[in-house]
Design an enzyme around this catalytic site. Structure first.
Site, PDB file in Angstrom:
ATOM      1  N   SER A 114       4.310   9.188  -1.764  1.00 11.36           N
ATOM      2  CA  SER A 114       3.580   9.927  -2.796  1.00 11.36           C
ATOM      3  C   SER A 114       3.847  11.403  -2.554  1.00 11.36           C
ATOM      4  CB  SER A 114       2.088   9.638  -2.679  1.00 11.36           C
ATOM      5  OG  SER A 114       1.883   8.243  -2.706  1.00 11.36           O
TER       6      SER A 114
ATOM      7  N   ASP B  76      -3.155   4.776  -6.575  1.00  6.30           N
ATOM      8  CA  ASP B  76      -1.814   4.929  -6.010  1.00  6.30           C
ATOM      9  C   ASP B  76      -1.934   4.336  -4.606  1.00  6.30           C
ATOM     10  OD1 ASP B  76       0.696   5.692  -5.204  1.00  6.30           O
ATOM     11  OD2 ASP B  76       0.189   7.783  -4.879  1.00  6.30           O
TER      12      ASP B  76
ATOM     13  N   CYS C  60      -6.170   6.850  -3.477  1.00  3.56           N
ATOM     14  CA  CYS C  60      -4.827   6.715  -2.906  1.00  3.56           C
ATOM     15  C   CYS C  60      -4.894   6.280  -1.445  1.00  3.56           C
ATOM     16  CB  CYS C  60      -4.066   8.032  -3.013  1.00  3.56           C
ATOM     17  SG  CYS C  60      -2.404   7.896  -2.327  1.00  3.56           S
TER      18      CYS C  60
ATOM     19  N   TRP D 162      -0.896   1.277  -1.491  1.00  4.22           N
ATOM     20  CA  TRP D 162       0.151   0.444  -0.876  1.00  4.22           C
ATOM     21  C   TRP D 162      -0.426  -0.245   0.352  1.00  4.22           C
ATOM     22  CZ3 TRP D 162       0.025   5.791  -0.822  1.00  4.22           C
ATOM     23  CH2 TRP D 162      -0.121   6.405   0.436  1.00  4.22           C
TER      24      TRP D 162
HETATM   25  C1  LIG Z   1       4.001   3.665  -4.110  1.00  2.00           C
HETATM   26  C2  LIG Z   1       4.005   3.898  -2.608  1.00  2.00           C
HETATM   27  C3  LIG Z   1       3.641   5.123  -2.092  1.00  2.00           C
HETATM   28  C4  LIG Z   1       3.637   5.332  -0.715  1.00  2.00           C
HETATM   29  N1  LIG Z   1       3.289   6.555  -0.227  1.00  2.00           N
HETATM   30  C5  LIG Z   1       3.270   6.761   1.115  1.00  2.00           C
HETATM   31  C6  LIG Z   1       2.899   8.035   1.659  1.00  2.00           C
HETATM   32  O1  LIG Z   1       2.629   8.999   0.928  1.00  2.00           O
HETATM   33  N2  LIG Z   1       2.897   8.173   3.015  1.00  2.00           N
HETATM   34  C7  LIG Z   1       3.217   7.128   3.853  1.00  2.00           C
HETATM   35  O2  LIG Z   1       3.175   7.310   5.072  1.00  2.00           O
HETATM   36  N3  LIG Z   1       3.579   5.930   3.357  1.00  2.00           N
HETATM   37  C8  LIG Z   1       3.629   5.722   2.022  1.00  2.00           C
HETATM   38  N4  LIG Z   1       4.030   4.506   1.531  1.00  2.00           N
HETATM   39  C9  LIG Z   1       4.531   3.489   2.497  1.00  2.00           C
HETATM   40  C10 LIG Z   1       6.033   3.740   2.730  1.00  2.00           C
HETATM   41  O3  LIG Z   1       6.762   3.463   1.547  1.00  2.00           O
HETATM   42  C11 LIG Z   1       6.617   2.846   3.818  1.00  2.00           C
HETATM   43  O4  LIG Z   1       6.280   1.522   3.562  1.00  2.00           O
HETATM   44  C12 LIG Z   1       6.132   3.235   5.196  1.00  2.00           C
HETATM   45  O5  LIG Z   1       6.452   4.580   5.473  1.00  2.00           O
HETATM   46  C13 LIG Z   1       6.795   2.354   6.267  1.00  2.00           C
HETATM   47  O6  LIG Z   1       8.197   2.452   6.141  1.00  2.00           O
HETATM   48  P1  LIG Z   1       9.163   2.241   7.380  1.00  2.00           P
HETATM   49  O7  LIG Z   1      10.539   2.032   6.823  1.00  2.00           O
HETATM   50  O8  LIG Z   1       8.982   3.289   8.394  1.00  2.00           O
HETATM   51  O9  LIG Z   1       8.644   0.883   7.985  1.00  2.00           O
HETATM   52  P2  LIG Z   1       9.318  -0.562   7.822  1.00  2.00           P
HETATM   53  O10 LIG Z   1      10.572  -0.640   8.578  1.00  2.00           O
HETATM   54  O11 LIG Z   1       9.359  -0.874   6.385  1.00  2.00           O
HETATM   55  O12 LIG Z   1       8.260  -1.439   8.554  1.00  2.00           O
HETATM   56  C14 LIG Z   1       7.017  -1.618   7.970  1.00  2.00           C
HETATM   57  C15 LIG Z   1       6.624  -3.060   8.106  1.00  2.00           C
HETATM   58  O13 LIG Z   1       6.349  -3.308   9.467  1.00  2.00           O
HETATM   59  C16 LIG Z   1       5.285  -4.213   9.563  1.00  2.00           C
HETATM   60  N5  LIG Z   1       4.259  -3.620  10.395  1.00  2.00           N
HETATM   61  C17 LIG Z   1       3.816  -2.341  10.377  1.00  2.00           C
HETATM   62  N6  LIG Z   1       2.875  -2.178  11.312  1.00  2.00           N
HETATM   63  C18 LIG Z   1       2.744  -3.367  11.913  1.00  2.00           C
HETATM   64  C19 LIG Z   1       1.921  -3.836  12.953  1.00  2.00           C
HETATM   65  N7  LIG Z   1       1.056  -3.035  13.568  1.00  2.00           N
HETATM   66  N8  LIG Z   1       2.039  -5.132  13.332  1.00  2.00           N
HETATM   67  C20 LIG Z   1       2.923  -5.963  12.732  1.00  2.00           C
HETATM   68  N9  LIG Z   1       3.711  -5.566  11.735  1.00  2.00           N
HETATM   69  C21 LIG Z   1       3.615  -4.305  11.347  1.00  2.00           C
HETATM   70  C22 LIG Z   1       4.771  -4.477   8.174  1.00  2.00           C
HETATM   71  O14 LIG Z   1       5.303  -5.684   7.724  1.00  2.00           O
HETATM   72  C23 LIG Z   1       5.344  -3.358   7.367  1.00  2.00           C
HETATM   73  O15 LIG Z   1       5.586  -3.729   6.028  1.00  2.00           O
HETATM   74  C24 LIG Z   1       4.022   4.286   0.166  1.00  2.00           C
HETATM   75  C25 LIG Z   1       4.394   3.051  -0.371  1.00  2.00           C
HETATM   76  C26 LIG Z   1       4.394   2.850  -1.730  1.00  2.00           C
HETATM   77  C27 LIG Z   1       4.802   1.509  -2.267  1.00  2.00           C
HETATM   78  N1  LIG Z   2       3.648  -0.819   5.108  1.00  2.04           N
HETATM   79  C1  LIG Z   2       3.615  -0.059   6.180  1.00  2.04           C
HETATM   80  O1  LIG Z   2       4.403  -0.155   7.071  1.00  2.04           O
HETATM   81  C2  LIG Z   2       2.611   0.998   6.329  1.00  2.04           C
HETATM   82  C3  LIG Z   2       2.900   2.099   7.105  1.00  2.04           C
HETATM   83  C4  LIG Z   2       1.940   3.081   7.248  1.00  2.04           C
HETATM   84  C5  LIG Z   2       0.720   2.928   6.647  1.00  2.04           C
HETATM   85  N2  LIG Z   2       0.479   1.828   5.898  1.00  2.04           N
HETATM   86  C6  LIG Z   2      -0.787   1.675   5.245  1.00  2.04           C
HETATM   87  O2  LIG Z   2      -1.078   2.904   4.636  1.00  2.04           O
HETATM   88  C7  LIG Z   2      -2.459   3.096   4.632  1.00  2.04           C
HETATM   89  C8  LIG Z   2      -2.837   4.458   5.227  1.00  2.04           C
HETATM   90  O3  LIG Z   2      -2.425   4.504   6.587  1.00  2.04           O
HETATM   91  P1  LIG Z   2      -2.868   5.706   7.533  1.00  2.04           P
HETATM   92  O4  LIG Z   2      -2.253   5.471   8.870  1.00  2.04           O
HETATM   93  O5  LIG Z   2      -2.618   6.963   6.851  1.00  2.04           O
HETATM   94  O6  LIG Z   2      -4.455   5.486   7.619  1.00  2.04           O
HETATM   95  P2  LIG Z   2      -5.393   5.451   8.901  1.00  2.04           P
HETATM   96  O7  LIG Z   2      -5.247   6.739   9.626  1.00  2.04           O
HETATM   97  O8  LIG Z   2      -5.190   4.190   9.639  1.00  2.04           O
HETATM   98  O9  LIG Z   2      -6.821   5.356   8.207  1.00  2.04           O
HETATM   99  C9  LIG Z   2      -7.427   6.481   7.578  1.00  2.04           C
HETATM  100  C10 LIG Z   2      -8.917   6.332   7.639  1.00  2.04           C
HETATM  101  O10 LIG Z   2      -9.314   5.259   6.789  1.00  2.04           O
HETATM  102  C11 LIG Z   2     -10.270   4.486   7.515  1.00  2.04           C
HETATM  103  N3  LIG Z   2     -10.436   3.149   6.959  1.00  2.04           N
HETATM  104  C12 LIG Z   2     -10.082   1.964   7.508  1.00  2.04           C
HETATM  105  N4  LIG Z   2     -10.507   0.952   6.717  1.00  2.04           N
HETATM  106  C13 LIG Z   2     -11.125   1.509   5.664  1.00  2.04           C
HETATM  107  C14 LIG Z   2     -11.788   0.980   4.530  1.00  2.04           C
HETATM  108  N5  LIG Z   2     -11.879  -0.313   4.303  1.00  2.04           N
HETATM  109  N6  LIG Z   2     -12.328   1.840   3.658  1.00  2.04           N
HETATM  110  C15 LIG Z   2     -12.257   3.166   3.860  1.00  2.04           C
HETATM  111  N7  LIG Z   2     -11.657   3.727   4.912  1.00  2.04           N
HETATM  112  C16 LIG Z   2     -11.094   2.901   5.808  1.00  2.04           C
HETATM  113  C17 LIG Z   2      -9.765   4.520   8.926  1.00  2.04           C
HETATM  114  O11 LIG Z   2     -10.793   4.162   9.798  1.00  2.04           O
HETATM  115  P3  LIG Z   2     -10.623   3.190  11.075  1.00  2.04           P
HETATM  116  O12 LIG Z   2      -9.155   3.057  11.360  1.00  2.04           O
HETATM  117  O13 LIG Z   2     -11.350   3.882  12.164  1.00  2.04           O
HETATM  118  O14 LIG Z   2     -11.262   1.897  10.718  1.00  2.04           O
HETATM  119  C18 LIG Z   2      -9.399   5.989   9.028  1.00  2.04           C
HETATM  120  O15 LIG Z   2     -10.523   6.762   9.315  1.00  2.04           O
HETATM  121  C19 LIG Z   2      -3.000   1.919   5.398  1.00  2.04           C
HETATM  122  O16 LIG Z   2      -3.186   0.893   4.479  1.00  2.04           O
HETATM  123  C20 LIG Z   2      -1.875   1.448   6.228  1.00  2.04           C
HETATM  124  O17 LIG Z   2      -1.999   0.057   6.526  1.00  2.04           O
HETATM  125  C21 LIG Z   2       1.385   0.873   5.712  1.00  2.04           C
END
Ligand SMILES: Cc1cc2nc3c(=O)[nH]c(=O)nc-3n(C[C@H](O)[C@H](O)[C@H](O)COP(=O)(O)OP(=O)(O)OC[C@H]3O[C@@H](n4cnc5c(N)ncnc54)[C@H](O)[C@@H]3O)c2cc1C
Ligand SMILES: NC(=O)c1ccc[n+]([C@@H]2O[C@H](COP(=O)([O-])OP(=O)(O)OC[C@H]3O[C@@H](n4cnc5c(N)ncnc54)[C@H](OP(=O)(O)O)[C@@H]3O)[C@@H](O)[C@H]2O)c1
Ligand SMILES: Cc1cc2nc3c(=O)[nH]c(=O)nc-3n(C[C@H](O)[C@H](O)[C@H](O)COP(=O)(O)O)c2cc1C
Length: 677
Positions: free
Chosen positions: A457, A674, A629, A676
């Site tokens: 984003s 917004d 978001c 994810w």
């Molecule tokens: C519309 C949109 C907007 C987004 N905006 C933002 C943003 O503003 N900032 C931001 O930081 N991210 C944002 N994301 C998430 C971002 O796109 C990536 O998914 C994120 O940065 C992780 O990418 P990566 O390639 O580093 O990880 P990847 O190589 O894709 O690995 C991530 C995967 O690892 C696995 N994983 C992660 N943690 C664990 C765990 N603890 N245990 C087991 N498995 C785990 C999950 O399956 C996860 O899907 C957004 C996603 C979308 C779809």
């Molecule tokens: N796909 C991916 O690989 C990926 C990568 C990065 C982040 N993400 C997702 O992106 C989002 C943001 O991650 P982040 O690391 O920026 O956040 P974060 O630092 O883990 O969390 C931000 C704040 O939100 C709080 N929170 C937890 N559960 C909540 C709930 N149900 N309602 C309201 N607040 C809550 C957390 O509290 P506590 O933690 O103390 O409970 C923390 O204070 C999360 O969903 C994370 O899983 C996904």
């Protein structure tokens, strides 16, 4: 509880810009004309704001081709067409697998991108013997289709075609953490039936929050017997391994013809030409990469990408898509374990000459480039990959285990879930843990899915930073059950991007993807922004934009932020910037929930509840727009439930009425997500 100060200055009415000036009679005609034009423009803009436009990647020009899939099926002897609505490749993969399966039943399948064909031809499918159309449809946004299925979706909505000769089945791909779970799959299934088509197998609903692969194979194992029964055919034997691509090794290749990571046009990274999009990304240099958190084990970062001279335009709320590269050490380890010279130049050419897809990724290229830029080597492989790999395990135990995990037997599914999915074993970990498994690298490259762009984003406003796009991201790093340290591809690659003077090293292939997440058209409309963690990202852009509007002398309404982080002195992102906006009066409320600074968790929704009267006033009297978001899995749902409570209490509504009220806000573009997971 760490609740920062609040200075609500609630505005209770909208500035409606009345048109009640006095005009002389001679001006009437001219004024009417201008007013008419203005009114047209105003409603056009307003409509865009209230009925959100679906995001659409700018189409990438592809060579002219026959848009009749019927003619193509007839010409190539196919009976089954599997259309896919896919954004990040999963539905496409499933479609390919289903079309390959057809062979086993004496049928011939073809996977097809709905964007490339005229879907009104569906009414003619009955011209083909034993014909069937299957749809693998993913859902995005607020129940929207993928970009490549948008035209099909529009057509389905408008058409009154008679599809009575069409036999079909639908498998939907979705994620239960999103409100509109599998909306597209459900819609296509229902609509085709309404148009008279015959469903030959029930709708499948895959959940990416659970085990999508298992949902798919479970659906598929019942789908094929239904097809057999319908057409009176039988399986001809075991699932067979058929290569789709043939390997050509180039020993004497002119290196200027070899792809080095480009997504589309050869040499497009050396010779950049706008417009920039998914197939033609811009190479933006990183001009800033700063750690945002003060403590803790995680690494949260703010990056600035330079888009000068790119002609790229963006608006606050848009996403930037980034093409990352895989970690070179993982690539090297794959090369070593498979005893391969990664710098071999090769092509994988489709054996089906009629296919629109000539190669699985840009070719000719080297294995190193393919494994670095084109292939997903870090996600746990799907079962079809394990099935195909099994033939290369010389140890019978390992071969059996691979076959079992790829089977649809309950025991096999459980093993796949624990050994691959839950243990987060990627292809390298599998090769390491199964020493007898030695697949040829070209077959591995054919099997692995494509590496996908990651979305962020945008954390800046183009009004303030027209030549830069800012990102706020958290680095992914975690330990698996097998004790390995897995690192997120994009975030770790971005973390290592060090701004350099020559701007030649830290280059990020990127493009902008339009979103529906938009500030209100009128700056005077109040906004309530809720974004814990990295969910703050788009709001930094929104706040910058509202501050800029204020500087331009615009009447800017209440700007309210609900932000949350773990610890006040650890991961309070953009603390100083937010404090400045608050002091300057632009940010009228800065509500911060520190979740781990006390025994009880405090989240953004707790602060919303605490300020519920003010929240309701902003929404009800101020016509505020609400934005959420960040985390889709829990936070977005919890915040939405809190709004139901507030609306029910202050609007004197029952729970269903409150739900309906919030849904209406969403339809009007006044409650936007917004999110994810
Ligand atoms: C519309 C949109 C907007 C987004 N905006 C933002 C943003 O503003 N900032 C931001 O930081 N991210 C944002 N994301 C998430 C971002 O796109 C990536 O998914 C994120 O940065 C992780 O990418 P990566 O390639 O580093 O990880 P990847 O190589 O894709 O690995 C991530 C995967 O690892 C696995 N994983 C992660 N943690 C664990 C765990 N603890 N245990 C087991 N498995 C785990 C999950 O399956 C996860 O899907 C957004 C996603 C979308 C779809
Ligand atoms: N796909 C991916 O690989 C990926 C990568 C990065 C982040 N993400 C997702 O992106 C989002 C943001 O991650 P982040 O690391 O920026 O956040 P974060 O630092 O883990 O969390 C931000 C704040 O939100 C709080 N929170 C937890 N559960 C909540 C709930 N149900 N309602 C309201 N607040 C809550 C957390 O509290 P506590 O933690 O103390 O409970 C923390 O204070 C999360 O969903 C994370 O899983 C996904
Ligand atoms: C930004 C985003 C929005 C999504 N929105 C929805 C949604 O509204 N409903 C749903 O059921 N699934 C939603 N999903 C889940 C996807 O449909 C699911 O992951 C699917 O497997 C993706 O298929 P694809 O790889 O073919 O694009 C969303 C996923 C993302 C990343």
């Amino acid at each position: 509880m760490g609740d920062a100060g609040m200075q609500p200055t609630v505005s209770t009415s909208e500035n409606l810009s009345p048109q009640d000036s006095l005009f002389s009679m001679t001006d009437v005609f001219l004024i009417s004309l201008i007013t008419g034009l203005f009114t047209y423009w105003f409603f056009f803009r307003k409509k865009k704001e209230e009925v959100p436009e679906l995001p659409k990647i700018q189409p990438v020009t592809s060579p002219e081709r026959d848009s009749s899939f019927i003619e193509k099926m007839k010409k190539t002897g196919r009976n089954i067409v599997v259309f896919y609505g896919s954004q990040t490749g999963t539905a496409e993969e499933f479609a390919n697998r289903l079309s390959k399966d057809a062979h086993r039943y004496g049928l011939r399948g073809m996977a097809a991108d709905p964007e490339e064909y005229d879907l009104s031809d569906l009414s003619r499918l009955s011209e083909i013997d034993k014909s069937l159309a299957v749809f693998c449809m993913a859902t995005y946004g607020e129940g929207d289709p993928t970009d490549n299925a948008q035209d099909f979706y529009d057509w389905l909505q408008e058409t009154d075609a008679d599809l009575s000769g069409l036999r079909f089945a639908v498998f939907g791909l979705g994620n239960k953490t999103y409100e509109h779970f599998n909306a597209m799959g459900k819609y296509v299934d229902k609509r085709l039936q309404e148009l008279g088509a015959q469903r030959i197998f029930e709708l499948g609903l895959g959940d990416d929050d659970g085990n999508l692969e298992e949902d798919f194979i479970t659906w598929r194992e019942q789908f094929w017997p239904a097809v057999c029964e319908h057409f009176g055919v039988e399986a001809t034997g075991e699932e067979s391994s058929i290569r789709q691509y043939e390997l050509v090794v180039h020993t004497d290749m002119n290196m200027s013809k070899v792809y080095t990571g480009e997504m589309g046009r050869l040499k497009s990274y050396e010779n950049q030409k706008p417009p920039f999009d998914a197939k033609n990304p811009f190479l933006a240099s990183v001009t800033m990469n700063r750690k945002l958190n003060e403590g803790g084990e995680r690494h949260l970062m703010h990056l600035e990408l330079d888009i000068s001279d790119s002609k790229i335009r963006y608006e606050s709320g848009d996403h930037v898509a980034v093409y990352p590269a895989n970690d070179s050490s993982l690539v090297n380890q794959i090369g070593e374990i498979l005893h391969t010279d990664l710098d071999t130049i090769m092509s994988l050419n489709n054996l089906d000459e009629e296919s629109n897809k000539k190669h699985p990724f840009p070719c000719p290229t080297s294995y190193r480039t393919a494994l670095t830029y084109y292939l997903d080597i870090t996600n746990p492989p799907r079962t079809n990959v394990l099935y195909e790999l099994a033939q290369y395990a010389t140890d019978t135990g390992e071969q059996e285990q691979l076959r079992k995990m790829a089977s649809s037997a309950a025991e096999g599914k459980a093993l796949y879930l624990s050994w691959v999915v839950e243990a987060r074993r990627n292809i390298l970990a599998i090769l390491q843990d199964m020493p007898s498994l030695q697949p040829p690298i070209d077959h591995l490259c054919e099997l692995l899915p494509r590496l996908q762009a990651r979305y962020y984003s945008i954390a800046s406003s183009s009004k303030v930073h027209p030549n830069a796009i800012h990102i706020c991201a958290v680095t992914v790093e975690y330990e698996t059950k097998t004790g390995r340290l897995n690192k997120g591809v994009a975030t770790n690659w971005l973390k290592n991007m060090v701004p350099d003077e020559n701007r030649s090293k830290s280059l990020v292939p990127m493009y902008v993807r339009k979103s529906q997440f938009r500030l209100p058209f009128k700056p005077s409309t109040p906004v309530i922004m809720i974004g814990p963690g990295t969910g703050i990202a788009p709001f930094i852009g929104f706040i910058q934009e509202r501050a800029w509007l204020k500087q331009q002398g615009k009447d800017v309404g209440e700007t309210v932020l609900y932000y949350g982080c773990r610890h006040e002195h650890e991961d309070y992102l953009y603390r100083e910037e937010l404090a400045r906006f608050h002091q300057d009066g632009l940010l009228t409320q800065l509500n911060v929930a520190f979740s781990r600074d006390q025994a009880e968790k405090v989240y953004v929704q707790h602060l919303l509840r605490k300020n519920k009267e003010n929240v309701w006033k902003l929404v009800n009297e101020g016509n505020a727009h609400i934005y959420v978001c960040g985390d889709a899995r829990n936070m977005a749902r919890d915040v939405q439930n809190t709004f139901y409570e507030i609306v029910a209490e202050f609007g004197n509504m029952s729970q269903p009425q409150a739900v309906d009220y919030v849904k209406k806000l969403m339809t009007k573009g006044r409650y936007s997500l917004d999110v994810w997971s």
